[in-house]
Design an enzyme around this catalytic site. Structure first.
Site, short mmCIF file in Angstrom:
data_model
loop_
_atom_site.label_atom_id
_atom_site.label_comp_id
_atom_site.label_asym_id
_atom_site.label_seq_id
_atom_site.Cartn_x
_atom_site.Cartn_y
_atom_site.Cartn_z
N SER A 152 0.84 -1.20 0.00
CA SER A 152 0.00 0.00 0.00
C SER A 152 0.87 1.25 0.00
O SER A 152 1.64 1.49 0.93
CB SER A 152 -0.91 0.02 1.22
N HIS A 187 -1.11 -1.18 -4.26
CA HIS A 187 -2.43 -0.82 -3.74
C HIS A 187 -2.49 0.69 -3.52
O HIS A 187 -1.63 1.27 -2.85
CB HIS A 187 -2.66 -1.57 -2.43
N ASP A 194 -4.75 3.76 -2.09
CA ASP A 194 -5.87 4.10 -1.21
C ASP A 194 -6.37 5.50 -1.50
O ASP A 194 -5.67 6.48 -1.26
CB ASP A 194 -5.41 4.02 0.25
N MET A 210 -8.96 8.34 -0.61
CA MET A 210 -9.86 8.75 0.49
C MET A 210 -10.35 10.18 0.25
O MET A 210 -9.58 11.04 -0.19
CB MET A 210 -9.10 8.71 1.81
N HIS A 237 -8.27 1.30 -4.56
CA HIS A 237 -9.27 1.12 -3.51
C HIS A 237 -9.95 2.46 -3.25
O HIS A 237 -9.38 3.33 -2.60
CB HIS A 237 -8.54 0.58 -2.26
N MET A 291 -12.22 4.79 -1.41
CA MET A 291 -12.96 5.02 -0.16
C MET A 291 -13.66 6.36 -0.32
O MET A 291 -13.24 7.38 0.22
CB MET A 291 -11.99 5.01 1.03
N MET A 310 -12.10 -5.66 4.52
CA MET A 310 -11.28 -4.77 5.37
C MET A 310 -11.05 -5.45 6.72
O MET A 310 -12.00 -5.89 7.37
CB MET A 310 -11.99 -3.43 5.60
N GLY A 347 -9.31 4.13 6.67
CA GLY A 347 -9.00 5.55 6.92
C GLY A 347 -7.54 5.79 7.24
O GLY A 347 -6.98 6.81 6.85
N PHE A 348 -6.92 4.84 7.91
CA PHE A 348 -5.54 5.05 8.34
C PHE A 348 -4.74 3.75 8.28
O PHE A 348 -5.29 2.68 8.53
CB PHE A 348 -5.51 5.59 9.78
N GLY A 349 -3.45 3.90 7.98
CA GLY A 349 -2.55 2.76 8.04
C GLY A 349 -2.12 2.52 9.47
O GLY A 349 -2.43 3.31 10.37
N GLY A 350 -1.44 1.42 9.68
CA GLY A 350 -0.82 1.17 10.99
C GLY A 350 -1.76 0.71 12.09
O GLY A 350 -1.38 0.72 13.26
N ASP A 409 -7.01 -6.23 3.79
CA ASP A 409 -6.37 -4.91 3.85
C ASP A 409 -6.49 -4.37 5.27
O ASP A 409 -7.60 -4.14 5.76
CB ASP A 409 -7.10 -3.99 2.85
N GLY A 451 -3.48 -4.05 8.76
CA GLY A 451 -2.79 -4.81 9.80
C GLY A 451 -2.20 -6.12 9.30
O GLY A 451 -2.01 -7.06 10.08
N GLY A 454 0.81 -2.25 4.12
CA GLY A 454 1.41 -0.92 4.09
C GLY A 454 2.59 -0.86 5.03
O GLY A 454 3.75 -1.06 4.62
#
Ligand code: DX5
Ligand code: ZN
Length: 220
Positions: free
Chosen positions: A10, A35, A37, A39, A69, A71, A140, A145-148, A178, A180, A200
């Site tokens: 990602s 990938h 993302d 948003m 992707h 969103m 999902m 909305g957020f990585g990590g 997608d 974690g 990611g």
């Protein structure tokens, strides 16, 4: 025969001042997909990049398969722009109100593969009638909305359910996760039928990215 595993790093976790460098690094590590993302600050509480970024990556010589992707609260309004910008696959969420059948058909008409995405709180049954229309289903494994964020193991039954329908109906769509995803959570998802792995943070922070890509590809 199950689909062979594919890694889709990602770009969200790449260097946003040097996205082409991050994209190249992902490709050179052996990942066949990238990938992206997208948003809009409405469907998810964050903003990323738009079609011009994809077009710029193509101009910079990035040839990887673009797994896009969306969103977006109004995905149907943007599929054409992303197709023209160089997307290979465009996925839309099932949650926003839009004519999903027509949007998926439009994506195909534009020459791209199409996918449907489910948020963690959305049951598999929401996409069940549309499974015959897609090239990919993305489950999902975090709230988008957020990585990590931490992987949600409670999504594993949903993966098994969708994989079961795929087998029963002889369908060939890819089943993607997608959020974690690292080598441990990827193995759990693989056992539940997943064949396409977005990563990611774990990918870009891996000490040896090529080894990470190889380990995903080698998942039994
Ligand atoms: C989250 C995005 C993900 C994100 C995953 O909304 O859809 O693609 O980049 O990031 P990690 O792998 O860090 O959880
Ligand atoms: Zn994503």
């Amino acid at each position: 025969m199950p689909n062979a595993p594919i890694l889709a790093p990602s770009l969200l976790a790449g260097d946003h001042a040097h996205l082409a460098i991050s994209a190249r690094l992902a490709a050179e590590s052996g990942a066949p997909w990238l990938h992206l993302d997208i948003m809009d600050g409405h469907f998810v509480p964050n903003l990323t990049f738009g079609p011009e970024t994809l077009a710029a990556l193509r101009r910079a010589g990035i040839k990887t398969f673009f797994d896009t992707h969306l969103m977006l609260a109004e995905p149907h309004k943007y599929v054409e722009a992303f197709a023209k910008a160089g997307a290979n696959l465009i996925s839309i969420h099932i949650e926003p109100t839009c004519d999903h059948r027509a949007t998926l058909a439009r994506i195909r008409e534009l020459g791209c593969q199409c996918g449907l995405v489910l948020n963690p709180d959305t049951p598999a049954s929401a996409i069940e009638p549309l499974l015959g229309l897609v090239d990919l289903v993305l489950v999902m494994t975090v709230q988008p909305g957020f990585g990590g964020q931490a992987f949600r193991a409670d999504m594993l039954p949903k993966l098994r359910e969708i994989d079961g329908w795929r087998r029963d109906r002889g369908l060939k769509f890819r089943l993607e996760v997608d959020g974690g995803i690292d080598l441990t959570t990827a193995a759990q998802c693989r056992a539940a039928g997943t064949d396409t792995f977005v990563a990611g943070t774990a990918f870009f922070k891996a000490p040896d990215r090529a080894a990470f890509a190889k380990a995903i590809t080698a998942l039994p």
